[in-house]
Enzyme design. Structure first.
Site, PDB file in Angstrom:
ATOM      1  N   ASP A  77     -62.206  30.052 -45.329  1.00 45.78           N
ATOM      2  CA  ASP A  77     -61.706  28.721 -45.700  1.00 45.78           C
ATOM      3  C   ASP A  77     -62.839  27.698 -45.927  1.00 45.78           C
ATOM      4  OD1 ASP A  77     -58.657  27.288 -44.869  1.00 45.78           O
ATOM      5  OD2 ASP A  77     -60.367  26.056 -45.406  1.00 45.78           O
ATOM      6  N   SER A  95     -58.956  24.861 -49.465  1.00 50.23           N
ATOM      7  CA  SER A  95     -57.863  25.471 -48.718  1.00 50.23           C
ATOM      8  C   SER A  95     -56.509  25.279 -49.415  1.00 50.23           C
ATOM      9  CB  SER A  95     -57.862  24.895 -47.294  1.00 50.23           C
ATOM     10  OG  SER A  95     -57.101  25.686 -46.439  1.00 50.23           O
TER      11      SER A  95
END
Lengths: 328, 325
Positions: free
Chosen positions: A204, A85
């Protein structure tokens, strides 16, 4: 316990030190400084492969930049970076050769409107017709700074983690466009639309592994430094069904992360727990917290690095660290 | 009224005043001179470290019917005595009262800032110092205190701006130069920090200052400058074994092993049993003898941290470890 046992225990790996400052004696500090000065510039073959894991955490992850500033200042050689991320974005920039100071400058100015197509109209569309926001601009933002580099072009070996939303697999991205991979790794589910990547649809990486220490070990890191920025879950509002479900997901994720962290040799944990993942405008606070945490941790980290480097240098075929050649 | 009656009346009034003073604590009004005398006696006691006695004097002056201006000047002095005794709670109460009575006075902001700094309530200390700095930009002490707090919290850019201003205003201020050197070093500007430390030691020469300077050059691999600084450290006072040890490390790093050994011998002569010198000497033995065992006998780690390093040495010097992957 004999000396050898003590040292054996400490050098056996799997040692996790907290970010708390370890005050060694001044004499031990002198030894550490002398050894570190000698071994920090050893050729890669004569020292352990140093890996850096950058966790996810949205805006909180900007604390990584403060830590990178200290590692750069102290000339810690980094051989591998693995990020999830926001950790993927910071890691991609750093691995491509952007200095920590320059990343700091970018983070001070960046807003969600630079990374997504966020606008009032888009938010209304998200709420009314459930059409997710795009992170296309995030990829363009990265490309503008690092160009169209592929993983093979990077100055430091780099990998990032994304989640295949169809299969639930954690996908380690190590080939192709770095900007696209980092974007996929940072595409928060539920707000941003998934990123098509070859035959996959990616979101993500934090969904499956917010602290990819295991990946870093698989990629050969001998000495693993982990930067981890968990949230303080007790601050979250859990007053309705949606927030309750979100909190449950956070708890699950954080429990897994705490386990992953244990695989690191050294943990730096900046105190940014009161900052939410979306508060990009608090970037300065995050970076300052990272710098403070890293400076506090540095004496203990230096000692660990010096010991491990020295031990490896003796055991390596090249033998002991050769004295440096004086600079002209 | 006759003269005798008037005298009788005055005596009665005086008696009432005295009884009132005794019973109700009515303040006796002192002359301006008496009050000033009390305050200057208090100052002298404060400077002599007799804080409680100083406070009695200040409080007596304040009880002697001070004007508003006198009250504004003297009340903080009472706070100062509490602060000097480490009674921060009472100091805070007094400073807060003084602040409420005179909020435009920059010194009242500084009193509170200094107190919050002492009790490590950093955000409040920053708030009050920042406001004081805004009110009076010429106060270097305020700028430096604020810069130090900013640096402590990682706000290096803001800290640097203030410290640079302070240094520009007074380049001969040693503490300003030191603070700016620290900030530059932490910001990664090692060359700038080294130049700054050069200036600092030229203002106030000390072994510690030269050691810091030498280590800063050594971190940048500028061996000759580092060595020169360590030599100066050795000359600056009773600096113990450290300058010789650091010079030995420099020599070792440059491959000058014989010179390194001589310098280590000097360090051990200055402080027999000095662990870092013993460690480095044995480590050089391991390097020069290759696989042959090196004994750690005689190496006396005085604490667990040094014991850890002794263990590393023992482990590295053991023939069984050599060549192990």
């Amino acid at each position: 316990m004999t000396l050898r046992t003590v040292v054996g225990t400490l050098l056996a790996g799997g040692l996790v030190l907290s970010t708390a400052s370890v005050d060694a004696s001044p004499e031990a500090d002198r030894v550490t400084d002398a050894v570190w000065a000698q071994v920090r510039s050893l050729p890669a073959a004569q020292r352990p492969k140093v890996g850096l894991v950058l966790s996810g955490g949205g805006a909180r992850g900007l604390a990584h930049i403060g830590v990178l500033k200290v590692l750069e200042r102290e000339r810690v050689p980094i051989d591998l970076i693995v990020g999830t991320s926001v950790g993927a974005i910071v890691g991609a920039l750093y691995a491509s050769g952007v200095s920590a100071a320059d990343i700091e400058g970018m983070a001070s100015e960046v807003g969600w409107d630079h990374l997504t197509d966020l606008s009032s109209a888009r938010v209304v569309r998200l709420l009314v017709s459930e059409r997710l926001l795009s992170t296309q601009k995030m990829e363009q933002y990265l490309q503008a700074r690092i160009g169209d580099q592929s993983f093979a072009d990077l100055k430091i070996q780099f990998a990032c983690l994304a989640t295949d939303v169809r299969t639930g697999e954690g996908i380690v991205l190590r080939e192709g466009s770095v900007a696209l991979a980092a974007r996929a790794s940072a595409t928060m589910p539920g707000i941003f639309e998934p990123v098509p990547f070859r035959h996959r649809l990616l979101i993500d990486g934090g969904v499956v592994d917010n602290v990819p220490t295991e990946v870093a070990r698989r990629l050969g890191a001998d000495l693993l430094i982990c930067l981890y920025v968990p949230a303080d879950l007790s601050r979250n509002n859990v007053s309705n069904v949606l927030t309750m479900m979100t909190q449950a997901l956070y708890i699950q994720g954080q429990t897994l992360s705490e386990e992953r962290v244990k695989q690191a040799d050294f943990l730096v944990r900046p105190d940014v727990s009161d900052i939410s993942a979306l508060e990009l405008w608090r970037s300065k606070e995050c970076m300052e917290a990272g710098l403070r945490a890293a400076e506090t941790a540095w004496p203990a980290l230096k000692r660990l690095l010096a010991e491990k480097f020295l031990e490896r240098s003796v055991a390596s075929p090249g033998g002991n660290p050769a004295p440096e050649v004086p600079r002209p | 009224m006759t003269g005798a009656e008037r005298r009788e009346m005055r005596r009665a009034l005086l008696a009432i005043t005295l009884v009132g003073s005794a019973c109700f604590g009515w303040a006796e009004s002192l002359s301006r001179r008496e009050k000033e005398t009390l305050v200057s006696e208090g100052d002298a006691l404060y400077k002599g470290g007799q804080f409680s006695a100083a406070r009695d004097k200040f409080q007596a002056a304040l009880a002697g019917g001070p004007s508003r201006a006198e009250s504004r000047r003297w009340r903080p002095l009472v706070g100062r005595t509490f602060e000097a005794e480490g009674n921060y709670q009472k100091a805070l109460t007094v400073y807060q009262e003084a602040f409420d009575g005179d909020p435009k006075n920059v010194d009242r902001w500084i009193d509170l800032a200094r107190l919050y700094d002492a009790v490590e309530i950093d955000d409040q200390a920053v708030r009050f110092y920042a406001e004081a700095n805004k009110k009076d930009t010429t106060r270097r002490d305020v700028a430096l205190a604020l810069a130090a707090l900013y640096a402590q919290s990682g706000r290096l850019a803001e800290a640097k701006t203030l410290a640079v201003q302070a240094v520009r205003t007074e380049p001969r201020d040693y503490s300003a130069q030191e603070l700016l050197a620290d900030i530059e070093e932490r910001s990664g500007d090692l060359a700038g920090a080294a130049r700054r430390r050069e200036t600092a030691v030229s203002l106030r020469s000390s072994a510690e200052g030269y050691m810091k300077l030498g280590r800063l050059w050594a971190r940048q691999d500028v061996f000759d400058m580092a060595d020169a600084a360590f030599v100066r450290a050795g000359q600056a006072g009773d600096s113990g074994p450290e300058p010789s040890f650091e010079r030995a490390v420099l020599a070792w790093r440059q491959g000058q092993i014989d010179r390194a050994r001589d310098l280590l011998a000097d360090a051990e002569k200055r402080a027999p049993g000095y662990f870092p010198a013993g460690f480095l000497r044995r480590w050089m033995d391991i390097q020069s003898r290759g696989a042959r065992a090196v004994s750690v006998t005689g190496l006396s780690p005085g604490d667990p941290d040094c014991a850890r390093w002794a263990g590393v040495l023992e482990s590295a010097g053991s023939p069984s470890r050599k060549g192990k992957p």
